[in-house]
Each structure stands twice: as C-alpha cells, then as structure tokens.
Write a protein that holds these residues in place. Structure first.
Motif, PDB file in Angstrom:
ATOM      1  N   GLY A 277       0.859  -1.142   0.119  1.00 15.05           N
ATOM      2  CA  GLY A 277       0.057   0.090   0.057  1.00 15.05           C
ATOM      3  C   GLY A 277       0.832   1.194  -0.105  1.00 15.05           C
ATOM      4  N   GLY A 278       2.139   1.149  -0.080  1.00 16.06           N
ATOM      5  CA  GLY A 278       3.088   2.365  -0.024  1.00 16.06           C
ATOM      6  C   GLY A 278       3.331   2.995  -1.315  1.00 16.06           C
ATOM      7  N   LEU A 279       4.002   3.841  -1.434  1.00 17.14           N
ATOM      8  CA  LEU A 279       4.351   4.258  -2.864  1.00 17.14           C
ATOM      9  C   LEU A 279       5.954   4.788  -2.745  1.00 17.14           C
ATOM     10  CD1 LEU A 279       3.543   5.986  -5.501  1.00 17.14           C
ATOM     11  CD2 LEU A 279       3.001   8.046  -4.159  1.00 17.14           C
ATOM     12  N   ARG A 280       6.568   4.594  -3.934  1.00 15.60           N
ATOM     13  CA  ARG A 280       8.001   4.775  -4.140  1.00 15.60           C
ATOM     14  C   ARG A 280       7.967   5.840  -5.207  1.00 15.60           C
ATOM     15  NH1 ARG A 280      12.805   0.288  -4.519  1.00 15.60           N
ATOM     16  NH2 ARG A 280      12.376   0.414  -2.292  1.00 15.60           N
ATOM     17  N   VAL A 281       8.688   6.764  -4.949  1.00 13.67           N
ATOM     18  CA  VAL A 281       9.050   8.084  -5.905  1.00 13.67           C
ATOM     19  C   VAL A 281      10.391   8.171  -5.948  1.00 13.67           C
ATOM     20  CG1 VAL A 281       8.443  10.467  -6.357  1.00 13.67           C
ATOM     21  CG2 VAL A 281       6.714   9.053  -5.081  1.00 13.67           C
ATOM     22  N   VAL A 282      10.748   8.504  -7.330  1.00  7.29           N
ATOM     23  CA  VAL A 282      12.180   8.860  -7.479  1.00  7.29           C
ATOM     24  C   VAL A 282      12.214   9.908  -8.476  1.00  7.29           C
ATOM     25  CG1 VAL A 282      14.315   8.060  -8.881  1.00  7.29           C
ATOM     26  CG2 VAL A 282      12.880   6.472  -7.483  1.00  7.29           C
ATOM     27  N   GLN A 283      13.269  10.905  -8.028  1.00  7.26           N
ATOM     28  CA  GLN A 283      13.240  12.101  -8.903  1.00  7.26           C
ATOM     29  C   GLN A 283      14.608  12.599  -9.194  1.00  7.26           C
ATOM     30  OE1 GLN A 283      10.620  15.175  -6.884  1.00  7.26           O
ATOM     31  NE2 GLN A 283      10.897  13.988  -5.267  1.00  7.26           N
ATOM     32  N   VAL A 284      14.958  12.993 -10.191  1.00  4.82           N
ATOM     33  CA  VAL A 284      16.302  13.370 -10.583  1.00  4.82           C
ATOM     34  C   VAL A 284      16.466  14.854 -10.495  1.00  4.82           C
ATOM     35  CG1 VAL A 284      18.467  13.545 -12.027  1.00  4.82           C
ATOM     36  CG2 VAL A 284      17.236  11.278 -11.509  1.00  4.82           C
ATOM     37  N   ARG A 285      17.101  15.627  -9.726  1.00  2.00           N
ATOM     38  CA  ARG A 285      16.846  17.206  -9.806  1.00  2.00           C
ATOM     39  C   ARG A 285      18.538  17.888  -9.808  1.00  2.00           C
ATOM     40  NH1 ARG A 285      11.941  16.701 -11.254  1.00  2.00           N
ATOM     41  NH2 ARG A 285      10.652  16.120  -9.454  1.00  2.00           N
ATOM     42  N   PRO A 286      18.518  19.125 -10.250  1.00  2.00           N
ATOM     43  CA  PRO A 286      20.019  19.816 -10.328  1.00  2.00           C
ATOM     44  C   PRO A 286      20.291  19.962  -8.771  1.00  2.00           C
ATOM     45  CG  PRO A 286      18.473  20.745 -11.789  1.00  2.00           C
ATOM     46  CD  PRO A 286      17.500  19.658 -10.698  1.00  2.00           C
ATOM     47  N   ALA A 287      21.662  19.993  -8.649  1.00  2.00           N
ATOM     48  CA  ALA A 287      22.302  20.362  -7.451  1.00  2.00           C
ATOM     49  C   ALA A 287      22.303  21.611  -7.164  1.00  2.00           C
ATOM     50  CB  ALA A 287      23.441  19.630  -7.396  1.00  2.00           C
ATOM     51  N   THR A 288      22.404  22.649  -8.260  1.00  2.00           N
ATOM     52  CA  THR A 288      22.553  23.954  -8.032  1.00  2.00           C
ATOM     53  C   THR A 288      21.385  24.582  -8.946  1.00  2.00           C
ATOM     54  OG1 THR A 288      23.945  24.139  -9.910  1.00  2.00           O
ATOM     55  CG2 THR A 288      25.124  23.906  -7.682  1.00  2.00           C
ATOM     56  N   HIS A 289      21.275  25.893  -8.509  1.00  2.00           N
ATOM     57  CA  HIS A 289      20.095  26.737  -9.301  1.00  2.00           C
ATOM     58  C   HIS A 289      20.754  28.216  -9.423  1.00  2.00           C
ATOM     59  CE1 HIS A 289      15.926  27.426 -10.766  1.00  2.00           C
ATOM     60  NE2 HIS A 289      16.062  28.512 -10.020  1.00  2.00           N
ATOM     61  N   ARG A 290      20.198  28.884 -10.389  1.00  2.00           N
ATOM     62  CA  ARG A 290      20.548  29.972 -10.597  1.00  2.00           C
ATOM     63  C   ARG A 290      19.166  31.125 -10.176  1.00  2.00           C
ATOM     64  NH1 ARG A 290      25.176  31.856 -12.286  1.00  2.00           N
ATOM     65  NH2 ARG A 290      26.617  30.302 -13.483  1.00  2.00           N
ATOM     66  N   HIS A 291      19.670  32.176  -9.455  1.00  2.00           N
ATOM     67  CA  HIS A 291      18.425  32.984  -9.022  1.00  2.00           C
ATOM     68  C   HIS A 291      17.825  33.589 -10.168  1.00  2.00           C
ATOM     69  CE1 HIS A 291      16.359  36.131  -7.294  1.00  2.00           C
ATOM     70  NE2 HIS A 291      15.994  35.481  -6.047  1.00  2.00           N
ATOM     71  N   PRO A 292      16.482  33.817 -10.439  1.00  2.00           N
ATOM     72  CA  PRO A 292      16.189  34.246 -11.670  1.00  2.00           C
ATOM     73  C   PRO A 292      16.156  35.700 -11.990  1.00  2.00           C
ATOM     74  CG  PRO A 292      14.020  33.791 -10.140  1.00  2.00           C
ATOM     75  CD  PRO A 292      15.478  33.165  -9.720  1.00  2.00           C
ATOM     76  N   VAL A 293      16.418  36.494 -10.899  1.00  2.00           N
ATOM     77  CA  VAL A 293      16.664  37.898 -10.778  1.00  2.00           C
ATOM     78  C   VAL A 293      18.059  38.436 -10.781  1.00  2.00           C
ATOM     79  CG1 VAL A 293      16.360  40.318  -9.758  1.00  2.00           C
ATOM     80  CG2 VAL A 293      14.539  38.704  -9.712  1.00  2.00           C
ATOM     81  N   THR A 294      18.824  37.735  -9.745  1.00  2.00           N
ATOM     82  CA  THR A 294      19.989  38.229  -9.687  1.00  2.00           C
ATOM     83  C   THR A 294      21.323  37.317 -10.586  1.00  2.00           C
ATOM     84  OG1 THR A 294      20.655  36.488  -7.877  1.00  2.00           O
ATOM     85  CG2 THR A 294      19.727  38.418  -7.170  1.00  2.00           C
ATOM     86  N   GLY A 295      20.492  36.157 -11.021  1.00  2.00           N
ATOM     87  CA  GLY A 295      21.619  35.410 -11.822  1.00  2.00           C
ATOM     88  C   GLY A 295      22.590  34.558 -10.906  1.00  2.00           C
ATOM     89  N   ALA A 296      22.636  34.716  -9.590  1.00  2.00           N
ATOM     90  CA  ALA A 296      23.363  34.005  -8.715  1.00  2.00           C
ATOM     91  C   ALA A 296      23.365  32.493  -8.742  1.00  2.00           C
ATOM     92  CB  ALA A 296      23.580  34.526  -7.274  1.00  2.00           C
ATOM     93  N   GLU A 297      24.621  31.709  -8.918  1.00  2.00           N
ATOM     94  CA  GLU A 297      24.313  30.432  -8.634  1.00  2.00           C
ATOM     95  C   GLU A 297      24.586  30.001  -7.190  1.00  2.00           C
ATOM     96  OE1 GLU A 297      26.067  26.056 -10.547  1.00  2.00           O
ATOM     97  OE2 GLU A 297      27.402  28.021 -10.736  1.00  2.00           O
ATOM     98  N   VAL A 298      23.493  29.202  -6.801  1.00  2.00           N
ATOM     99  CA  VAL A 298      23.577  28.707  -5.391  1.00  2.00           C
ATOM    100  C   VAL A 298      23.153  27.235  -5.272  1.00  2.00           C
ATOM    101  CG1 VAL A 298      22.340  30.739  -4.784  1.00  2.00           C
ATOM    102  CG2 VAL A 298      20.931  28.855  -5.249  1.00  2.00           C
ATOM    103  N   TRP A 299      24.079  26.837  -4.198  1.00  2.00           N
ATOM    104  CA  TRP A 299      23.887  25.272  -3.772  1.00  2.00           C
ATOM    105  C   TRP A 299      22.303  25.202  -3.320  1.00  2.00           C
ATOM    106  CZ3 TRP A 299      26.549  21.288  -4.514  1.00  2.00           C
ATOM    107  CH2 TRP A 299      26.228  20.198  -3.542  1.00  2.00           C
ATOM    108  N   PHE A 300      21.494  24.239  -3.912  1.00  2.00           N
ATOM    109  CA  PHE A 300      20.167  24.080  -3.906  1.00  2.00           C
ATOM    110  C   PHE A 300      19.615  22.763  -4.202  1.00  2.00           C
ATOM    111  CE2 PHE A 300      15.918  24.839  -5.450  1.00  2.00           C
ATOM    112  CZ  PHE A 300      15.451  25.797  -4.604  1.00  2.00           C
ATOM    113  N   ASN A 301      20.151  21.970  -3.059  1.00  2.00           N
ATOM    114  CA  ASN A 301      19.359  20.477  -3.027  1.00  2.00           C
ATOM    115  C   ASN A 301      19.720  20.089  -1.577  1.00  2.00           C
ATOM    116  OD1 ASN A 301      22.144  18.814  -2.158  1.00  2.00           O
ATOM    117  ND2 ASN A 301      22.881  20.157  -3.904  1.00  2.00           N
ATOM    118  N   GLN A 302      18.946  18.807  -1.431  1.00  2.00           N
ATOM    119  CA  GLN A 302      19.033  18.283   0.212  1.00  2.00           C
ATOM    120  C   GLN A 302      19.646  17.130   0.406  1.00  2.00           C
ATOM    121  OE1 GLN A 302      14.574  20.357   0.535  1.00  2.00           O
ATOM    122  NE2 GLN A 302      14.949  19.017   2.273  1.00  2.00           N
TER     123      GLN A 302
END
Length: 310
Positions: free
Chosen positions: A194-219
């Motif tokens: 009855g459980g659910l397994r979910v798999v996601q692949v995401r970037p490790a960093t992200h660029r801010h849409p206004v400043t353009g700064a690249e940041v560490w962005f993962n957990q």
C-alpha cells in the motif's frame, strides 16, 4: 555574502508607521517585496504586535497565492489557509540548512515565518547564503554533483516509518497523487503493502531568476543517513538497506554519495549561517532560492508558523 551580513530589520520607527498590525499593512502596501528580497535576501519585521488573528491578512500581502505543502517531506501541522507549523522535530536537535522543497520539481520563491511563541532558550532560525555555501564546498564534491542528485522516497500507506503518501500529498485519493506526479518529471510505483515509491532526479545548484547568482540548491545531506549523525546512520543501516528507508539519495547516475560528503555539506552550511533569534510577534520573509534555512535547538515551548508562495 560578506561575514557581517544580517537580514534587514524593519521596526515601526524605521518604517515611519504606528506600532500595530495596521501600521505594518500600510507599510507593506508600498513595498515591492520581490525586489526587496532579491537585494536583501531576508527581511525581519519586529515590534508591530502581530497576533495570530491578524496573521492571515499580513501573509496575504507578503505571500500572494500561498502554496500548500504538497510533496513536503518534513512533519508539520496545517493550522490555517496554507499556513503550517514549522518542522515538528524534537527540540534538542539542530535542523540543518536547506531550501524548502529544493528536491521537488517546483519550489516556493519566498517563505514567511511568524513567531507566535518564543522559546525559553535557543530556537534561532539560521540563514545561509547559497552562493557562500556553494563556494565553501570542496571542488571535487562540486564537480561530482554537477550532474545532479537522485532522490528516492518510500511513503507508507498509513502505518510505517516516516510520512504516509496521504499526509505527503494531502489526499486519500491515489488518482490525485498520480495526477500530481505526472507533472513532476518523477517516476513512481505503488507497492504491494500500500506504500508508494517516488524517484526524482534534480539539479544540485540553481541560478536565481533575478540576480543570476548560482546557489547550492539541494537536500542531499538531509536525505543521506550520514547527515543524521554516525549513531543514527549506523542504526538505520542495521534496520534496512538505504533504498528502503523513507528517503535516500545518490548522485544522478545512482553512484552512492560518501558519508563524509553529506557531513561536509551539512557542517559547512551551518558554519556559514547567520542566526535570527525570535521574539513573540516577529515576522520574517526570505528568498527561498538565495537563502537556506534551518533551526537551532531550544528549550521550552516554541511555536513558529510558516507559509510559502511563488
């Protein structure tokens, strides 16, 4: 982010308004909150006497189109119109730095925190600039994470370790869960129990849409057993393999992440943090891309509410 950075603090005197919720609402009416956050990263409002009864109207000004905490992985209680308790995690533990829902296909652009009851001691909310966090990590670690991060969730169906899929997606209908997941670039499977397994692949960093700064962005560190400490990681390893834990993480190609990397990410994020202490009635809004946040240990009752928006 320089060493002496702190959030912008605004009190009634600085805003030139009366010390009341109405004074704050009037001040907010003339603010471009998005532009202010892109510049300041975080703003703390103190001394306006905000009460829980008037919080919704203030949140409406700060957070248009508040979001539900759907697909969230931390335990919280919904207390209002898309208003939640902050993470209900034992008070003696530190919550490490993270950007809210950075493991998801979509995340809030801003968060607001309201202190209804301040703790007796401790309980600060630390904030870490994502640019500084990224720069603090060893080059070999940054290179390895360049391809992204693979997150795996095992959500039970009502009884088990961690969160249920019903609580995670705020529904009892499997069809609604599947409809949500189809738009997230995730893969999933329903389990025989009855459980659910979910798999996601995401970037490790992200660029801010206004400043353009690249940041560490993962957990990655929060989803890795080593991020919980040696004793907890060892205990979990004795109970079940990593792929059967409520949540686990690898590099995008499935390569295991060394425990020492998870610890490095956790510790350097916390080392770069600036603490924001709480007093009853305080309100803080942050840019969820530019800043990671966490929680320091505390004693005594503490009640901080949180809401989020795009």
């Amino acid at each position: 982010m320089n060493e002496d950075w702190t959030p912008l603090e605004i009190d009634p005197a600085a805003a030139g308004v009366e010390a009341s919720p109405e004074g704050l609402l009037g001040h907010l009416g003339g603010l471009d909150v998005g532009a202010l956050l892109a510049q300041e990263k975080a703003v703390v409002f103190r001394g306006f006497g905000i009460t829980p009864d008037g919080l919704g109207e203030v949140f409406d000004r700060l957070l248009p189109d508040r979001l539900a905490y759907v697909h969230g992985n931390s335990p919280r209680t919904k207390v209002g119109d898309n208003v939640y308790t902050s993470t209900e995690y034992p008070p003696e533990y530190t919550i490490s730095m993270h950007n809210e829902l950075s493991y998801s296909h979509a995340w809030p652009s801003r968060l607001a925190f309201y202190c209804q009851r301040a703790p007796e001691t401790g309980g600060a909310t630390p904030l870490t600039d994502g640019v500084r966090w990224l720069e603090a990590l060893d080059p070999d670690l940054r290179e390895a994470f360049a391809g992204g991060v693979r997150y795996l969730q095992n959500l039970h169906g009502g009884r088990g370790l961690g969160k249920s899929w019903q609580a995670t997606f705020e529904t009892e209908d499997p069809g609604e869960v599947e409809e949500f997941l189809r738009g997230t670039e995730s893969t999933w499977e329903w389990r025989g129990d009855g459980g659910l397994r979910v798999v996601q692949v995401r970037p490790a960093t992200h660029r801010h849409p206004v400043t353009g700064a690249e940041v560490w962005f993962n957990q990655a560190d929060q989803w890795h057993p080593a991020g919980l400490g040696d004793e907890t990681a060892a205990a979990l390893a004795r109970i079940m393999p990593a792929e059967d834990l409520p949540q686990s993480v690898t590099l995008a190609d499935g390569t295991p992440i060394p425990g020492e990397w998870a610890v490095q990410i956790r510790d350097r994020g916390l080392a770069a943090a600036v603490d924001v202490d709480w007093h009853a009635g305080d309100l803080m809004v942050i840019d969820n891309v530019l800043l990671g946040h966490g929680r320091r240990p505390f004693t005594g009752p503490r009640r901080v509410l949180v809401a989020m928006s795009q």
